[in-house]
Design a protein around this motif. Structure first.
Motif, short mmCIF file in Angstrom:
data_model
loop_
_atom_site.label_atom_id
_atom_site.label_comp_id
_atom_site.label_asym_id
_atom_site.label_seq_id
_atom_site.Cartn_x
_atom_site.Cartn_y
_atom_site.Cartn_z
N CYS A 1 4.77 32.86 10.28
CA CYS A 1 5.42 33.72 11.13
C CYS A 1 4.58 35.01 11.52
O CYS A 1 3.70 35.40 10.64
N GLY B 1 2.97 38.62 11.72
CA GLY B 1 3.13 39.82 10.76
C GLY B 1 3.29 39.68 9.41
O GLY B 1 3.48 40.49 8.62
N CYS B 2 2.89 38.47 8.93
CA CYS B 2 2.93 37.98 7.71
C CYS B 2 1.80 38.06 6.96
O CYS B 2 0.60 37.42 7.26
N GLY B 3 1.45 39.25 6.07
CA GLY B 3 0.23 39.58 5.45
C GLY B 3 -0.33 38.33 4.57
O GLY B 3 -1.48 38.12 4.55
N THR B 4 0.50 38.01 3.59
CA THR B 4 0.21 36.87 2.63
C THR B 4 -0.24 35.57 3.36
O THR B 4 -1.20 35.00 3.11
N HIS C 1 7.33 29.16 3.91
CA HIS C 1 8.34 29.97 2.89
C HIS C 1 9.73 29.32 3.39
O HIS C 1 10.08 29.16 4.47
N GLN D 1 4.33 34.08 -3.43
CA GLN D 1 4.72 33.02 -2.37
C GLN D 1 3.41 32.38 -1.93
O GLN D 1 3.25 31.02 -1.98
N PRO E 1 11.61 36.74 9.20
CA PRO E 1 12.47 36.78 8.33
C PRO E 1 13.43 37.94 8.16
O PRO E 1 14.42 37.99 7.71
N ILE E 2 12.63 39.16 7.98
CA ILE E 2 13.31 40.58 7.65
C ILE E 2 13.93 40.79 9.02
O ILE E 2 15.42 41.31 8.83
N CYS F 1 8.33 41.26 10.11
CA CYS F 1 8.18 39.68 10.02
C CYS F 1 9.83 39.26 10.83
O CYS F 1 10.76 39.74 10.27
N MET G 1 16.52 35.16 3.78
CA MET G 1 15.54 35.48 2.87
C MET G 1 15.78 34.70 1.29
O MET G 1 15.98 33.49 1.36
N TYR H 1 12.58 30.30 3.52
CA TYR H 1 13.53 31.21 4.76
C TYR H 1 12.93 30.84 6.15
O TYR H 1 13.43 31.51 6.85
N CYS I 1 5.95 39.87 -1.70
CA CYS I 1 5.16 40.74 -0.91
C CYS I 1 5.53 41.96 -0.68
O CYS I 1 7.07 42.26 -0.91
N LYS J 1 6.87 43.54 1.80
CA LYS J 1 8.17 43.77 2.46
C LYS J 1 9.19 43.32 1.95
O LYS J 1 10.41 43.98 1.98
N ILE J 2 9.06 42.69 0.97
CA ILE J 2 10.32 42.23 0.01
C ILE J 2 10.61 43.06 -1.04
O ILE J 2 11.70 43.53 -1.38
S1 SF4 Z 1 5.93 36.98 2.65
FE1 SF4 Z 1 5.50 37.17 4.95
S2 SF4 Z 1 7.21 36.27 6.02
FE2 SF4 Z 1 7.80 36.76 3.84
S3 SF4 Z 1 8.88 38.79 3.78
FE3 SF4 Z 1 6.71 38.94 3.42
S4 SF4 Z 1 5.42 39.37 5.38
FE4 SF4 Z 1 7.70 38.46 5.85
#
Ligand code: SF4
Length: 354
Positions: free
Chosen positions: A282, A284-287, A208, A257, A54-55, A52, A9, A210, A87, A89-90
């Motif tokens: 990837c 599951g990435c909403g953005t 991204h 992002q 990366p997590i 996702c 990340m 990562y 996002c 998740k971050i």
């Molecule tokens: S931007 Fe997408 S790939 Fe990155 S942490 Fe959020 S959901 Fe996961």
């Protein structure tokens, strides 16, 4: 003191910042090893199935930190610029990955919110310095050094220096024989990255950091592409250009992002020296679900060959190779005038297990 820093990340875009900050405070950062099968397996066991890739990789790296670290550093990156957020998740880190931190290892965290301005970030870093037994003055000097290192790193990347090469430079910091960054570092990595005379096609790889530079996670996509094309990245585009390419949006993008990916992607979609754009995403990435489609529309408008590669932990190397080769073949046919197709394509890979 030795603090563990997961190679996942935020390592991929802000490690130089943290390397500068902790070096100034006399604290050694120990980065987890490069991703391999074991690291990924550990991440899959610890992380939620729905999250996702990366997590999941971050979870694996937390569980793979060197055994001699006294704490782990997990910042919460709330925002990296005004008017946008990272996002969700971050934003949910570090709490969402606490289960992956080795038992008994303290977590050191700080909220970084550039949305609130530089003074707020400085305050947060002063507080972090206090927790580490440092004075406000020491923390302020460490912040200045962190910004300088990050600036040097971004300049290196914009001028065409590779990710691995640039990061090695900063990972050397903190070691007894580390040379650090010279004051003359900034601006001394000149060189343009786009020319018309290349024989190999020029491909913009948008994704991204990562994912783009995580070679195990992306199935060595970079080395496969480098053998057949000249690559340019989001990091080669200046922030001012990114803003410029987003001026025509009816509503500003909310996610930091997504904004960078779309702005940089658009600058390449209209660039006559770029033969094609690959968006690395990837599951599951909403953005990404929004920005990859917005970029697809822009690429189609400019007849730029465009492909989305979507990865998860089940993606297979054969699937990537097939798609990349087909894309490059199509670009080559277009270049020599055998085809006038725009080359737009969007689908996922993941059908062949590792
Ligand atoms: S931007 Fe997408 S790939 Fe990155 S942490 Fe959020 S959901 Fe996961």
């Amino acid at each position: 003191m030795k603090i563990g820093f997961p190679r996942a990340m935020f390592y991929y875009d802000t490690f130089p910042f943290w390397a500068g900050y902790f070096e100034a405070l006399g604290i050694e950062l120990k980065v987890s090893p490069r991703t391999n099968r074991e690291v990924l397996e550990r991440g899959l066991k610890k992380a939620s199935d729905e999250t996702c890739l990366p997590i999941k990789l971050l979870s694996g790296h937390l569980a793979s930190l060197p055994s001699d670290v006294e704490a782990v550093f997990l910042p919460r990156m709330v925002s990296i610029e005004k008017k946008t957020y990272m996002c969700p998740k971050i934003l949910g880190l570090p709490e969402s990955v606490l289960a992956s931190v080795p038992e008994g290892l303290p977590v050191i965290s700080v909220d970084i919110n550039w949305r609130e301005g530089k003074a707020q970030v400085q305050k947060a870093l002063e507080k972090l310095g206090e927790q580490l037994g440092k004075s406000k003055g020491e923390a302020r000097r460490a912040f200045a050094k962190a910004q300088k290192y990050q600036q040097v790193y971004e300049e290196m990347r914009r001028s065409g220096q590779g990710f691995e090469e640039s990061m090695r430079y900063f990972e050397g910091l903190g070691k007894p024989d580390g040379k650090g960054v010279s004051d003359a570092g900034l601006g001394s990595y000149g060189g343009s990255h786009l020319t018309s005379s290349e024989r190999l096609p020029t491909i913009a790889l948008i994704g991204h950091p990562y994912l783009t530079y995580e070679s195990y996670g992306n199935l060595n996509l970079l080395s496969k592409l480098k053998a057949k094309a000249k690559l340019v990245f989001m990091e080669n585009v200046e922030q001012v250009q990114i803003e410029d390419h987003l001026k025509d949006l009816r509503k500003p993008l909310f996610w930091s992002q997504g904004k960078r990916l779309l702005g940089a992607g658009h600058s390449y979609a209209i660039n006559q020296y770029v033969d094609g754009v690959i968006y690395l995403s990837c599951f599951g990435c909403g953005t990404d679900s929004m920005t990859q489609d917005m970029l697809a529309r822009r690429a189609r408008t400019h007849h730029k060959p465009y492909m989305v590669l979507t990865l998860d932990e089940h993606s297979g190397e054969a699937g990537v190779i097939t798609r990349v080769e087909a894309f490059l073949d199509m670009i080559e046919r277009k270049r020599i005038g055998l085809s006038n197709k725009s080359g737009y394509s969007s689908s996922s890979i993941g059908e062949i297990n590792r």
